[in-house]
Design a protein around this motif. Structure first.
Motif, PDB file in Angstrom:
ATOM      1  N   SER A 145      13.677 -15.313  15.285  1.00 52.98           N
ATOM      2  CA  SER A 145      12.348 -15.437  14.689  1.00 52.98           C
ATOM      3  C   SER A 145      12.439 -15.082  13.208  1.00 52.98           C
ATOM      4  O   SER A 145      13.252 -14.260  12.796  1.00 52.98           O
ATOM      5  CB  SER A 145      11.344 -14.534  15.393  1.00 52.98           C
ATOM      6  N   LEU A 146      11.578 -15.703  12.428  1.00 57.09           N
ATOM      7  CA  LEU A 146      11.602 -15.476  10.984  1.00 57.09           C
ATOM      8  C   LEU A 146      11.289 -14.033  10.612  1.00 57.09           C
ATOM      9  O   LEU A 146      11.790 -13.523   9.610  1.00 57.09           O
ATOM     10  CB  LEU A 146      10.625 -16.425  10.284  1.00 57.09           C
TER      11      LEU A 146
ATOM     12  N   LYS B   3      22.346 -11.512   3.515  1.00 58.18           N
ATOM     13  CA  LYS B   3      23.111 -10.477   4.207  1.00 58.18           C
ATOM     14  C   LYS B   3      22.796 -10.540   5.700  1.00 58.18           C
ATOM     15  O   LYS B   3      21.643 -10.458   6.107  1.00 58.18           O
ATOM     16  CB  LYS B   3      22.768  -9.097   3.654  1.00 58.18           C
ATOM     17  N   TRP B   4      23.829 -10.694   6.517  1.00 65.79           N
ATOM     18  CA  TRP B   4      23.649 -10.747   7.966  1.00 65.79           C
ATOM     19  C   TRP B   4      23.218  -9.385   8.473  1.00 65.79           C
ATOM     20  O   TRP B   4      23.733  -8.357   8.033  1.00 65.79           O
ATOM     21  CB  TRP B   4      24.934 -11.161   8.652  1.00 65.79           C
ATOM     22  N   GLY B   5      22.296  -9.379   9.418  1.00 62.36           N
ATOM     23  CA  GLY B   5      21.837  -8.113   9.968  1.00 62.36           C
ATOM     24  C   GLY B   5      20.993  -8.295  11.214  1.00 62.36           C
ATOM     25  O   GLY B   5      20.657  -9.415  11.598  1.00 62.36           O
ATOM     26  N   PHE B   6      20.627  -7.162  11.827  1.00 62.84           N
ATOM     27  CA  PHE B   6      19.884  -7.178  13.084  1.00 62.84           C
ATOM     28  C   PHE B   6      18.438  -7.632  12.926  1.00 62.84           C
ATOM     29  O   PHE B   6      17.773  -7.915  13.916  1.00 62.84           O
ATOM     30  CB  PHE B   6      19.944  -5.803  13.753  1.00 62.84           C
ATOM     31  N   LEU B   7      17.939  -7.703  11.719  1.00 62.09           N
ATOM     32  CA  LEU B   7      16.588  -8.206  11.483  1.00 62.09           C
ATOM     33  C   LEU B   7      16.583  -9.471  10.636  1.00 62.09           C
ATOM     34  O   LEU B   7      15.521  -9.941  10.241  1.00 62.09           O
ATOM     35  CB  LEU B   7      15.727  -7.124  10.806  1.00 62.09           C
ATOM     36  N   GLN B   8      17.760 -10.045  10.365  1.00 58.42           N
ATOM     37  CA  GLN B   8      17.867 -11.235   9.514  1.00 58.42           C
ATOM     38  C   GLN B   8      17.909 -12.502  10.360  1.00 58.42           C
ATOM     39  O   GLN B   8      18.838 -12.713  11.128  1.00 58.42           O
ATOM     40  CB  GLN B   8      19.112 -11.157   8.629  1.00 58.42           C
ATOM     41  N   PHE B   9      16.890 -13.339  10.213  1.00 62.17           N
ATOM     42  CA  PHE B   9      16.823 -14.608  10.936  1.00 62.17           C
ATOM     43  C   PHE B   9      18.132 -15.390  10.770  1.00 62.17           C
ATOM     44  O   PHE B   9      18.690 -15.464   9.691  1.00 62.17           O
ATOM     45  CB  PHE B   9      15.654 -15.447  10.404  1.00 62.17           C
ATOM     46  N   GLY B  10      18.612 -15.928  11.878  1.00 59.13           N
ATOM     47  CA  GLY B  10      19.800 -16.769  11.857  1.00 59.13           C
ATOM     48  C   GLY B  10      21.115 -16.042  12.060  1.00 59.13           C
ATOM     49  O   GLY B  10      22.157 -16.689  12.184  1.00 59.13           O
TER      50      GLY B  10
ATOM     51  N   PHE C 161      12.261 -10.027  14.610  1.00 61.48           N
ATOM     52  CA  PHE C 161      12.083  -9.163  15.771  1.00 61.48           C
ATOM     53  C   PHE C 161      12.496  -9.797  17.096  1.00 61.48           C
ATOM     54  O   PHE C 161      12.763  -9.090  18.062  1.00 61.48           O
ATOM     55  CB  PHE C 161      10.639  -8.664  15.854  1.00 61.48           C
ATOM     56  N   ALA C 162      12.536 -11.122  17.183  1.00 57.80           N
ATOM     57  CA  ALA C 162      12.893 -11.778  18.447  1.00 57.80           C
ATOM     58  C   ALA C 162      14.380 -12.120  18.449  1.00 57.80           C
ATOM     59  O   ALA C 162      14.883 -12.803  17.559  1.00 57.80           O
ATOM     60  CB  ALA C 162      12.064 -13.038  18.654  1.00 57.80           C
ATOM     61  N   ILE C 163      15.052 -11.623  19.478  1.00 55.86           N
ATOM     62  CA  ILE C 163      16.484 -11.875  19.664  1.00 55.86           C
ATOM     63  C   ILE C 163      16.644 -12.778  20.887  1.00 55.86           C
ATOM     64  O   ILE C 163      16.193 -12.417  21.980  1.00 55.86           O
ATOM     65  CB  ILE C 163      17.246 -10.555  19.930  1.00 55.86           C
TER      66      ILE C 163
END
Length: 185
Positions: free
Chosen positions: A96-97, A58-65, A100-102
């Motif tokens: 980041s896996l 699920k795509w999201g603001f905390l999901q890597f990639g 937290f890093a955007i």
């Protein structure tokens, strides 16, 4: 060293000093408020959307990639009802896996009819979602901000609500070195 080499270095030194003496060094500090809408509200449509991501997650603001594209609204103050000064257009990706890093690549685009007349400031860097303040680089600009360098701090504010309307304080520290004969806009 030969006399010719010494003379060449002396000439280069004089030319370098002459070019430095003819430039204008300016530093500008701007504070803007970035209004981001993660979903539609009564006041505004959504401004940031997921557009790509890893398969089978699920795509999201905390999901890597997960990659997002956005066009947030820039205001003079923290209030959404204050004057609009421009937009923050850009692409961000959760890099980041731990989520937290955007990684951000964006343009601060000032309104055509405003003080900076459609100018842009280009930014690039990492925004840490788990920190109150992040810093990104100013890597260029257009019109009034040609040859811009510097940095921008990105600070979370207490304005976060259940509808996904978040407000961030942007402090831009813009440095420019322009020749005295540089054409103005």
């Amino acid at each position: 060293m030969t006399p010719l080499a010494i003379a060449s270095l002396q000439i280069l030194g004089v030319l370098l000093l002459a070019s430095l003496a003819q430039s204008k060094h300016s530093i500008l500090h701007l504070t803007l408020y970035d209004h981001e809408f993660k979903g539609p509200t009564a006041e505004h449509n959504q401004t940031i959307y997921p557009v790509a991501g890893l398969p089978n997650v699920k795509w999201g603001f905390l999901q890597f990639g997960t990659l997002f594209i956005g066009t947030n609204i820039l205001k003079e103050t923290i209030s959404f009802h204050s004057p609009t000064v421009g937009h923050l257009h850009g692409v961000v990706g959760v890099a980041s896996l731990d989520g937290f890093a955007i990684e951000a690549l964006a343009s601060v685009h000032f309104l055509e009819h405003g003080k900076y007349n459609g100018s842009t400031v280009e930014i690039k860097g990492v925004i840490n979602q788990d920190q109150q303040v992040s810093e990104v680089a100013i890597v260029g600009g257009t019109k009034h901000f040609r040859y811009a360098t510097g940095y921008m701090t990105f600070t979370g504010t207490p304005v976060v609500n259940a509808t996904g309307h978040n407000v961030y304080k942007l402090d831009l520290y813009i440095t420019q070195d322009l020749q005295d004969d540089y054409p103005s806009i």
